[in-house]
Design a protein around this motif. Structure first.
Motif, PDB file in Angstrom:
ATOM      1  N   ALA A 121     -36.937  29.401  19.438  1.00  0.00           N
ATOM      2  CA  ALA A 121     -36.185  28.550  18.222  1.00  0.00           C
ATOM      3  C   ALA A 121     -37.201  27.540  17.828  1.00  0.00           C
ATOM      4  O   ALA A 121     -36.731  26.628  16.697  1.00  0.00           O
ATOM      5  CB  ALA A 121     -34.944  28.023  18.680  1.00  0.00           C
ATOM      6  N   PHE A 122     -38.405  27.224  18.179  1.00  0.00           N
ATOM      7  CA  PHE A 122     -39.246  26.212  17.977  1.00  0.00           C
ATOM      8  C   PHE A 122     -40.641  26.792  17.421  1.00  0.00           C
ATOM      9  O   PHE A 122     -41.079  27.743  18.127  1.00  0.00           O
ATOM     10  CB  PHE A 122     -39.151  25.037  19.030  1.00  0.00           C
ATOM     11  N   ALA A 123     -41.282  25.920  16.468  1.00  0.00           N
ATOM     12  CA  ALA A 123     -42.786  26.508  16.497  1.00  0.00           C
ATOM     13  C   ALA A 123     -43.690  25.229  17.296  1.00  0.00           C
ATOM     14  O   ALA A 123     -43.734  24.269  16.879  1.00  0.00           O
ATOM     15  CB  ALA A 123     -43.010  26.149  14.925  1.00  0.00           C
ATOM     16  N   TRP A 124     -43.939  25.812  18.668  1.00  0.00           N
ATOM     17  CA  TRP A 124     -44.626  25.014  19.402  1.00  0.00           C
ATOM     18  C   TRP A 124     -45.949  24.658  18.901  1.00  0.00           C
ATOM     19  O   TRP A 124     -46.696  25.354  18.156  1.00  0.00           O
ATOM     20  CB  TRP A 124     -44.699  25.571  20.922  1.00  0.00           C
ATOM     21  N   PRO A 125     -46.720  23.432  19.305  1.00  0.00           N
ATOM     22  CA  PRO A 125     -48.052  23.088  18.795  1.00  0.00           C
ATOM     23  C   PRO A 125     -49.150  24.118  19.076  1.00  0.00           C
ATOM     24  O   PRO A 125     -50.043  24.347  18.173  1.00  0.00           O
ATOM     25  CB  PRO A 125     -48.324  21.820  19.612  1.00  0.00           C
ATOM     26  N   GLY A 126     -49.196  24.831  20.200  1.00  0.00           N
ATOM     27  CA  GLY A 126     -50.297  25.816  20.287  1.00  0.00           C
ATOM     28  C   GLY A 126     -50.128  26.926  19.068  1.00  0.00           C
ATOM     29  O   GLY A 126     -51.112  27.553  18.736  1.00  0.00           O
ATOM     30  N   GLY A 127     -48.773  27.422  19.103  1.00  0.00           N
ATOM     31  CA  GLY A 127     -48.769  28.699  18.097  1.00  0.00           C
ATOM     32  C   GLY A 127     -49.031  28.072  16.807  1.00  0.00           C
ATOM     33  O   GLY A 127     -49.533  28.806  15.834  1.00  0.00           O
ATOM     34  N   GLN A 128     -48.778  26.858  16.390  1.00  0.00           N
ATOM     35  CA  GLN A 128     -48.945  26.369  15.091  1.00  0.00           C
ATOM     36  C   GLN A 128     -50.410  26.422  14.849  1.00  0.00           C
ATOM     37  O   GLN A 128     -51.037  26.580  13.867  1.00  0.00           O
ATOM     38  CB  GLN A 128     -48.488  25.002  14.908  1.00  0.00           C
ATOM     39  N   ALA A 129     -51.246  25.849  15.926  1.00  0.00           N
ATOM     40  CA  ALA A 129     -52.562  25.617  15.892  1.00  0.00           C
ATOM     41  C   ALA A 129     -53.347  27.023  15.377  1.00  0.00           C
ATOM     42  O   ALA A 129     -54.170  27.330  14.678  1.00  0.00           O
ATOM     43  CB  ALA A 129     -53.247  24.872  16.926  1.00  0.00           C
ATOM     44  N   PHE A 182     -56.979  20.826  16.539  1.00  0.00           N
ATOM     45  CA  PHE A 182     -56.007  20.455  15.553  1.00  0.00           C
ATOM     46  C   PHE A 182     -55.098  19.328  16.081  1.00  0.00           C
ATOM     47  O   PHE A 182     -54.735  19.304  17.230  1.00  0.00           O
ATOM     48  CB  PHE A 182     -54.993  21.872  15.105  1.00  0.00           C
ATOM     49  N   LEU A 183     -54.640  18.228  15.455  1.00  0.00           N
ATOM     50  CA  LEU A 183     -53.668  17.308  15.463  1.00  0.00           C
ATOM     51  C   LEU A 183     -52.390  17.982  15.023  1.00  0.00           C
ATOM     52  O   LEU A 183     -52.313  18.156  13.623  1.00  0.00           O
ATOM     53  CB  LEU A 183     -53.867  16.053  14.876  1.00  0.00           C
ATOM     54  N   VAL A 184     -51.421  18.470  15.652  1.00  0.00           N
ATOM     55  CA  VAL A 184     -50.231  19.089  15.351  1.00  0.00           C
ATOM     56  C   VAL A 184     -48.821  18.067  15.314  1.00  0.00           C
ATOM     57  O   VAL A 184     -48.703  17.506  16.546  1.00  0.00           O
ATOM     58  CB  VAL A 184     -49.785  20.271  16.404  1.00  0.00           C
ATOM     59  N   PRO A 185     -48.189  17.706  14.363  1.00  0.00           N
ATOM     60  CA  PRO A 185     -47.062  16.780  14.220  1.00  0.00           C
ATOM     61  C   PRO A 185     -45.989  17.549  15.044  1.00  0.00           C
ATOM     62  O   PRO A 185     -45.774  18.863  15.081  1.00  0.00           O
ATOM     63  CB  PRO A 185     -46.764  16.847  12.889  1.00  0.00           C
ATOM     64  N   THR A 186     -45.354  16.781  15.840  1.00  0.00           N
ATOM     65  CA  THR A 186     -44.121  17.154  16.424  1.00  0.00           C
ATOM     66  C   THR A 186     -42.986  16.232  16.711  1.00  0.00           C
ATOM     67  O   THR A 186     -43.246  15.209  15.789  1.00  0.00           O
ATOM     68  CB  THR A 186     -44.477  17.521  18.082  1.00  0.00           C
ATOM     69  N   THR A 187     -42.161  16.332  17.513  1.00  0.00           N
ATOM     70  CA  THR A 187     -41.048  15.267  17.649  1.00  0.00           C
ATOM     71  C   THR A 187     -40.553  14.946  19.086  1.00  0.00           C
ATOM     72  O   THR A 187     -41.106  15.853  19.951  1.00  0.00           O
ATOM     73  CB  THR A 187     -39.646  15.964  17.092  1.00  0.00           C
ATOM     74  N   ARG A 188     -40.196  13.960  19.321  1.00  0.00           N
ATOM     75  CA  ARG A 188     -40.065  13.441  20.610  1.00  0.00           C
ATOM     76  C   ARG A 188     -38.874  14.095  21.370  1.00  0.00           C
ATOM     77  O   ARG A 188     -38.444  13.999  22.367  1.00  0.00           O
ATOM     78  CB  ARG A 188     -39.741  11.745  20.399  1.00  0.00           C
ATOM     79  N   GLU A 189     -37.912  14.961  20.411  1.00  0.00           N
ATOM     80  CA  GLU A 189     -37.389  15.899  21.172  1.00  0.00           C
ATOM     81  C   GLU A 189     -37.868  16.838  22.054  1.00  0.00           C
ATOM     82  O   GLU A 189     -37.322  17.130  23.070  1.00  0.00           O
ATOM     83  CB  GLU A 189     -36.262  16.504  20.085  1.00  0.00           C
ATOM     84  N   ALA A 208     -54.500  28.528  23.095  1.00  0.00           N
ATOM     85  CA  ALA A 208     -54.302  27.233  22.299  1.00  0.00           C
ATOM     86  C   ALA A 208     -53.634  26.446  23.422  1.00  0.00           C
ATOM     87  O   ALA A 208     -52.318  26.900  23.716  1.00  0.00           O
ATOM     88  CB  ALA A 208     -53.655  27.530  20.981  1.00  0.00           C
ATOM     89  N   ASP A 209     -54.005  25.274  23.518  1.00  0.00           N
ATOM     90  CA  ASP A 209     -53.236  24.465  24.581  1.00  0.00           C
ATOM     91  C   ASP A 209     -53.329  22.984  24.075  1.00  0.00           C
ATOM     92  O   ASP A 209     -54.369  22.219  23.492  1.00  0.00           O
ATOM     93  CB  ASP A 209     -53.929  24.403  25.732  1.00  0.00           C
ATOM     94  N   PRO A 210     -52.050  22.483  24.129  1.00  0.00           N
ATOM     95  CA  PRO A 210     -52.014  20.884  23.826  1.00  0.00           C
ATOM     96  C   PRO A 210     -51.975  19.898  24.786  1.00  0.00           C
ATOM     97  O   PRO A 210     -51.189  18.816  24.913  1.00  0.00           O
ATOM     98  CB  PRO A 210     -50.445  20.904  22.997  1.00  0.00           C
ATOM     99  N   GLY A 211     -52.627  20.213  25.944  1.00  0.00           N
ATOM    100  CA  GLY A 211     -52.932  19.383  27.041  1.00  0.00           C
ATOM    101  C   GLY A 211     -51.680  19.556  28.183  1.00  0.00           C
ATOM    102  O   GLY A 211     -51.366  18.736  28.870  1.00  0.00           O
TER     103      GLY A 211
END
Length: 215
Positions: free
Chosen positions: A54-62, A192-199, A174-177
């Motif tokens: 249900a979410f577009a995670w940072p790795g997938g977006q990149a 890439f720098l990918v915007p995300t939310t603190r949720e 693709a890995d965001p750390g």
């Protein structure tokens, strides 16, 4: 179960666009708590996983951004989006001109989400509702985003992904750390720098590095 799963997704998501990939429309949750609560009934009766789809995670977006920016990477190729979730990587590959795109996930809700999202974008993606780990290589390019967040999963899938690379596939990780990303055998491709939310994350953007996984 397909019609019921698709009805669940339509009822608990809204059509939205991930910030790094506005070209692709997706059925996404607007908040994490309601979708998690709504999934509890499915969890108890059908062994459904938490709603990662249900979410577009940072790795997938990149990965999706990379393919849309550099379509020659997958044009005319056979592509697998492994642990596809919402299918953003698979949809980007199809849009970039891949000859055949498969999106694999073991969660039936994720499979339904990929179908809905591909249709929403007018693209063809073949869904694979099975555990592919151990399968022989039949792809030219393999996409794996955000797959190193748990030790057991990383230990299980990385040898297989390296085997696919040894068989000739380009495996893009693709890995965001995340904690269990391997420390060697990686060739950086793009960051890439990918915007995300603190949720979802502990910060408002994630630095995602796409690596080519070496055999």
């Amino acid at each position: 179960m397909t019609a019921e799963a698709e009805g669940f997704i339509r009822a608990h998501t809204a059509v939205a666009r991930a910030p790094l990939v506005p070209e692709i429309a997706l059925h996404l949750a607007t908040e994490i708590t309601p979708i998690w609560q709504a999934t509890e009934a499915w969890l108890s009766r059908a062994n459904i996983a938490p709603p990662f789809w249900a979410f577009a995670w940072p790795g997938g977006q990149a990965l999706a951004r990379l393919l849309l920016d550099e379509p020659a990477r997958v044009a005319g190729r056979r592509v697998l989006d492994f642990a596809a979730g919402c299918g953003i990587g698979a949809i980007a590959a199809a849009r970039a001109g891949a000859a055949r795109v498969e999106a694999a996930d073991i969660d039936p809700l994720a499979i339904a989400a990929v179908r809905l999202n591909a249709a929403l974008n007018g693209l063809r993606v073949a869904v694979v509702a099975e555990d592919l780990v151990g399968a022989a290589c039949r792809w030219d390019t393999v996409l794996a985003g955000d797959v190193c967040y748990e030790a057991p999963m990383a230990r299980r899938i990385l040898p297989w992904l390296r085997g696919l690379a040894a068989a000739g596939a380009e495996v893009l990780l693709a890995d965001p750390g995340r904690a269990y990303l391997p420390r060697e055998g990686l060739a950086p491709v793009r960051r890439f720098l990918v915007p995300t939310t603190r949720e979802l994350e502990d910060r408002e953007e994630r630095a995602v590095t796409i690596h080519r996984l070496l055999p």
